[in-house]
Write a protein that holds these residues in place. Structure first.
Motif, PDB file in Angstrom:
ATOM      1  N   LEU A  28     -21.020 -74.491   5.902  1.00 40.04           N
ATOM      2  CA  LEU A  28     -21.294 -75.243   7.125  1.00 40.04           C
ATOM      3  C   LEU A  28     -22.350 -74.563   7.988  1.00 40.04           C
ATOM      4  N   LEU A  29     -22.797 -73.375   7.562  1.00 39.56           N
ATOM      5  CA  LEU A  29     -23.774 -72.604   8.335  1.00 39.56           C
ATOM      6  C   LEU A  29     -25.118 -72.523   7.623  1.00 39.56           C
ATOM      7  N   GLY A  30     -25.374 -73.471   6.729  1.00 38.85           N
ATOM      8  CA  GLY A  30     -26.580 -73.403   5.906  1.00 38.85           C
ATOM      9  C   GLY A  30     -27.868 -73.438   6.697  1.00 38.85           C
ATOM     10  N   HIS A  31     -27.875 -74.039   7.873  1.00 40.06           N
ATOM     11  CA  HIS A  31     -29.108 -74.154   8.657  1.00 40.06           C
ATOM     12  C   HIS A  31     -29.118 -73.233   9.876  1.00 40.06           C
ATOM     13  N   TYR A  32     -28.108 -72.383  10.001  1.00 37.40           N
ATOM     14  CA  TYR A  32     -28.079 -71.433  11.125  1.00 37.40           C
ATOM     15  C   TYR A  32     -28.672 -70.111  10.651  1.00 37.40           C
ATOM     16  N   PRO A  33     -29.462 -69.420  11.498  1.00 36.35           N
ATOM     17  CA  PRO A  33     -30.066 -68.144  11.077  1.00 36.35           C
ATOM     18  C   PRO A  33     -29.027 -67.167  10.530  1.00 36.35           C
ATOM     19  N   TYR A  34     -29.341 -66.590   9.381  1.00 29.35           N
ATOM     20  CA  TYR A  34     -28.400 -65.692   8.722  1.00 29.35           C
ATOM     21  C   TYR A  34     -27.897 -64.593   9.665  1.00 29.35           C
ATOM     22  N   ALA A  35     -28.820 -63.777  10.114  1.00 29.77           N
ATOM     23  CA  ALA A  35     -28.443 -62.588  10.872  1.00 29.77           C
ATOM     24  C   ALA A  35     -27.822 -62.944  12.214  1.00 29.77           C
ATOM     25  N   GLY A  36     -28.313 -63.984  12.849  1.00 26.10           N
ATOM     26  CA  GLY A  36     -27.740 -64.392  14.124  1.00 26.10           C
ATOM     27  C   GLY A  36     -26.279 -64.772  13.994  1.00 26.10           C
ATOM     28  N   GLY A  37     -25.949 -65.483  12.934  1.00 24.59           N
ATOM     29  CA  GLY A  37     -24.563 -65.850  12.707  1.00 24.59           C
ATOM     30  C   GLY A  37     -23.687 -64.639  12.460  1.00 24.59           C
ATOM     31  N   GLN A  38     -24.195 -63.658  11.707  1.00 25.76           N
ATOM     32  CA  GLN A  38     -23.415 -62.448  11.454  1.00 25.76           C
ATOM     33  C   GLN A  38     -23.241 -61.619  12.729  1.00 25.76           C
ATOM     34  N   PHE A  39     -24.275 -61.616  13.585  1.00 26.35           N
ATOM     35  CA  PHE A  39     -24.148 -60.916  14.859  1.00 26.35           C
ATOM     36  C   PHE A  39     -23.032 -61.527  15.710  1.00 26.35           C
ATOM     37  N   MET A  40     -22.981 -62.844  15.776  1.00 22.29           N
ATOM     38  CA  MET A  40     -21.944 -63.500  16.565  1.00 22.29           C
ATOM     39  C   MET A  40     -20.566 -63.250  15.968  1.00 22.29           C
ATOM     40  N   ARG A  41     -20.479 -63.316  14.658  1.00 27.16           N
ATOM     41  CA  ARG A  41     -19.189 -63.087  13.992  1.00 27.16           C
ATOM     42  C   ARG A  41     -18.665 -61.683  14.241  1.00 27.16           C
ATOM     43  N   TYR A  42     -19.480 -60.688  13.931  1.00 31.35           N
ATOM     44  CA  TYR A  42     -19.006 -59.312  14.044  1.00 31.35           C
ATOM     45  C   TYR A  42     -18.942 -58.831  15.490  1.00 31.35           C
ATOM     46  N   GLY A  43     -19.829 -59.346  16.332  1.00 29.91           N
ATOM     47  CA  GLY A  43     -19.765 -58.968  17.739  1.00 29.91           C
ATOM     48  C   GLY A  43     -18.474 -59.445  18.382  1.00 29.91           C
ATOM     49  N   LEU A  44     -18.096 -60.695  18.144  1.00 34.34           N
ATOM     50  CA  LEU A  44     -16.845 -61.212  18.691  1.00 34.34           C
ATOM     51  C   LEU A  44     -15.649 -60.483  18.087  1.00 34.34           C
ATOM     52  N   ALA A  45     -15.697 -60.234  16.782  1.00 36.89           N
ATOM     53  CA  ALA A  45     -14.590 -59.514  16.147  1.00 36.89           C
ATOM     54  C   ALA A  45     -14.440 -58.117  16.734  1.00 36.89           C
ATOM     55  N   PHE A  46     -15.557 -57.444  16.999  1.00 35.25           N
ATOM     56  CA  PHE A  46     -15.511 -56.105  17.599  1.00 35.25           C
ATOM     57  C   PHE A  46     -14.814 -56.146  18.960  1.00 35.25           C
ATOM     58  N   LEU A  47     -15.172 -57.117  19.785  1.00 37.54           N
ATOM     59  CA  LEU A  47     -14.556 -57.224  21.110  1.00 37.54           C
ATOM     60  C   LEU A  47     -13.055 -57.481  21.003  1.00 37.54           C
ATOM     61  N   LEU A  48     -12.651 -58.255  20.021  1.00 36.69           N
ATOM     62  CA  LEU A  48     -11.231 -58.546  19.843  1.00 36.69           C
ATOM     63  C   LEU A  48     -10.468 -57.359  19.255  1.00 36.69           C
ATOM     64  N   LEU A  49     -11.154 -56.538  18.465  1.00 35.59           N
ATOM     65  CA  LEU A  49     -10.495 -55.413  17.802  1.00 35.59           C
ATOM     66  C   LEU A  49     -10.369 -54.176  18.685  1.00 35.59           C
ATOM     67  N   VAL A  50     -11.257 -54.023  19.660  1.00 29.95           N
ATOM     68  CA  VAL A  50     -11.238 -52.817  20.497  1.00 29.95           C
ATOM     69  C   VAL A  50      -9.862 -52.554  21.097  1.00 29.95           C
ATOM     70  N   PRO A  51      -9.198 -53.539  21.699  1.00 28.29           N
ATOM     71  CA  PRO A  51      -7.863 -53.255  22.258  1.00 28.29           C
ATOM     72  C   PRO A  51      -6.815 -52.901  21.204  1.00 28.29           C
ATOM     73  N   LEU A  52      -7.102 -53.213  19.933  1.00 31.65           N
ATOM     74  CA  LEU A  52      -6.149 -52.963  18.855  1.00 31.65           C
ATOM     75  C   LEU A  52      -6.421 -51.659  18.121  1.00 31.65           C
ATOM     76  N   ALA A  53      -7.451 -50.926  18.533  1.00 29.92           N
ATOM     77  CA  ALA A  53      -7.877 -49.739  17.790  1.00 29.92           C
ATOM     78  C   ALA A  53      -6.824 -48.646  17.771  1.00 29.92           C
ATOM     79  N   GLY A  54      -5.914 -48.646  18.731  1.00 28.45           N
ATOM     80  CA  GLY A  54      -4.826 -47.676  18.739  1.00 28.45           C
ATOM     81  C   GLY A  54      -5.115 -46.463  19.599  1.00 28.45           C
ATOM     82  N   PRO A  55      -4.075 -45.683  19.945  1.00 27.79           N
ATOM     83  CA  PRO A  55      -4.243 -44.491  20.778  1.00 27.79           C
ATOM     84  C   PRO A  55      -5.021 -43.398  20.053  1.00 27.79           C
ATOM     85  N   GLY A  56      -5.761 -42.630  20.827  1.00 29.14           N
ATOM     86  CA  GLY A  56      -6.510 -41.521  20.252  1.00 29.14           C
ATOM     87  C   GLY A  56      -7.728 -41.933  19.468  1.00 29.14           C
ATOM     88  N   ALA A  57      -8.212 -43.169  19.661  1.00 27.30           N
ATOM     89  CA  ALA A  57      -9.353 -43.646  18.887  1.00 27.30           C
ATOM     90  C   ALA A  57     -10.597 -42.809  19.152  1.00 27.30           C
TER      91      ALA A  57
END
Length: 311
Positions: A28-57
């Motif tokens: 479904l992403l055939g016409h969306y820029p490759y790298a831009g889509g990966q930036f949005m995917r991993y950037g959002l995932a990073f923001l969601l994962l930060v609170p889950l990284a655990g103590p002493g990260a």
């Protein structure tokens, strides 16, 4: 299988099923820029994962040397950004499950490469199971619509899948699944941004339409946040060789979800191939044998740190 091994197998299986479903989302992403889509995917995932990284990260990150940071950067570049860009590029001229066939061969490569790098012989049961998984993955898809470019990019996706497992082995133990997922997502977002600017200039990050936004959100939240953590938790428990067996479920999930977007079909050949994949996974992962007498798999908790550093 004991409780730890069973849980690890279930976690690895869930992660690979989610990745298989993402192949259809990629279509479904055939016409969306490759790298831009990966930036949005991993950037959002990073923001969601930060609170889950655990103590002493922060403390654990400070103990990493330059070699391990370089490995993390390579893991993100090859196993994440490179893998997804290869899949997206392959699907420009191939059916969504075609790269999944090649990714389904990853268990064979990992079953041979990981033991050799660790200075030991491949385990016969894992290798035979991996071969069954690869044959089943091929049967699931057959040799559908594709061309030379689709095949070439699918091979690149295979390299990325192997790298995603092998490169993570030495850093999984000191970081743990959640912090490892957080760090590599942050690095992958930065790498994607650089690649996007170089490849597409100012147009590297356009606003996605509703369908593209839904696909990117699915990839970020479900495939990346849930899938990555489950994958590394599974690999931590059963080792890289056995965990990678479950990547045979990727083409099974891909071909099973393709009809949902009208890009494929599911018939008798897919059913037979799926059964062969399940049999190979069960045999190679040890589900059909008792837990006694099995050699520890590389990447599992009981492997000494020095053995991990050889990978």
């Amino acid at each position: 299988m004991n409780a730890t091994t069973t849980r690890g197998a279930l976690l690895a299986a869930l992660a690979c099923v989610l990745v298989g479903g993402s192949f259809t989302a990629n279509s479904l992403l055939g016409h969306y820029p490759y790298a831009g889509g990966q930036f949005m995917r991993y950037g959002l995932a990073f923001l969601l994962l930060v609170p889950l990284a655990g103590p002493g990260a922060a403390t654990r990150l400070r103990t990493l040397g330059a070699a391990r940071w370089l490995r993390l950067a390579l893991l993100a570049a090859v196993g994440m950004v490179g893998f997804n860009l290869a899949v997206l590029a392959a699907e420009r001229t191939a059916e969504p499950a075609v790269p999944g066939v090649f990714v389904g061969c990853a268990p064979v490569v990992v079953a041979v490469v990981v033991p050799l790098l660790a200075g030991r012989r491949p385990q016969r049961a894992v290798l035979y199971g991996a071969l069954a998984v690869a044959v089943g993955a091929f049967a699931v898809q057959g040799w559908g619509r594709t061309d030379g470019a689709g095949i070439a990019f699918s091979v690149c996706a295979l390299v990325g899948e192997v790298g995603f497992a092998v490169l993570a082995v030495p850093v999984l133990r000191p970081l743990g699944p959640r912090l490892l997922s957080t760090v590599v997502c942050g690095i992958a977002a930065a790498e994607s941004a650089v690649a996007g600017v170089l490849a597409d200039g100012t147009g590297w990050l356009p606003r996605p339409d509703a369908v593209e936004a839904g696909a990117l959100l699915w990839q970020a939240v479900v495939v990346t946040v849930v899938g990555f953590v489950c994958w590394y938790m599974g690999m931590q428990r059963i080792g890289a060789e056995r965990a990678t067996l479950f990547s045979g479920l990727i083409p099974v999930a891909a071909v099973g979800t393709a009809p949902l977007v009208g890009s494929g079909s599911y018939g008798a050949a897919q059913a037979v191939g799926s059964a062969l994949v399940f049999a190979g996974v069960a045999a190679g992962s040890g589900a059909l044998t008792s837990g006694r007498g099995r050699r520890p798999a590389a990447g599992a908790r009981r492997v000494p740190e020095r053995a991990l550093e050889k990978l």
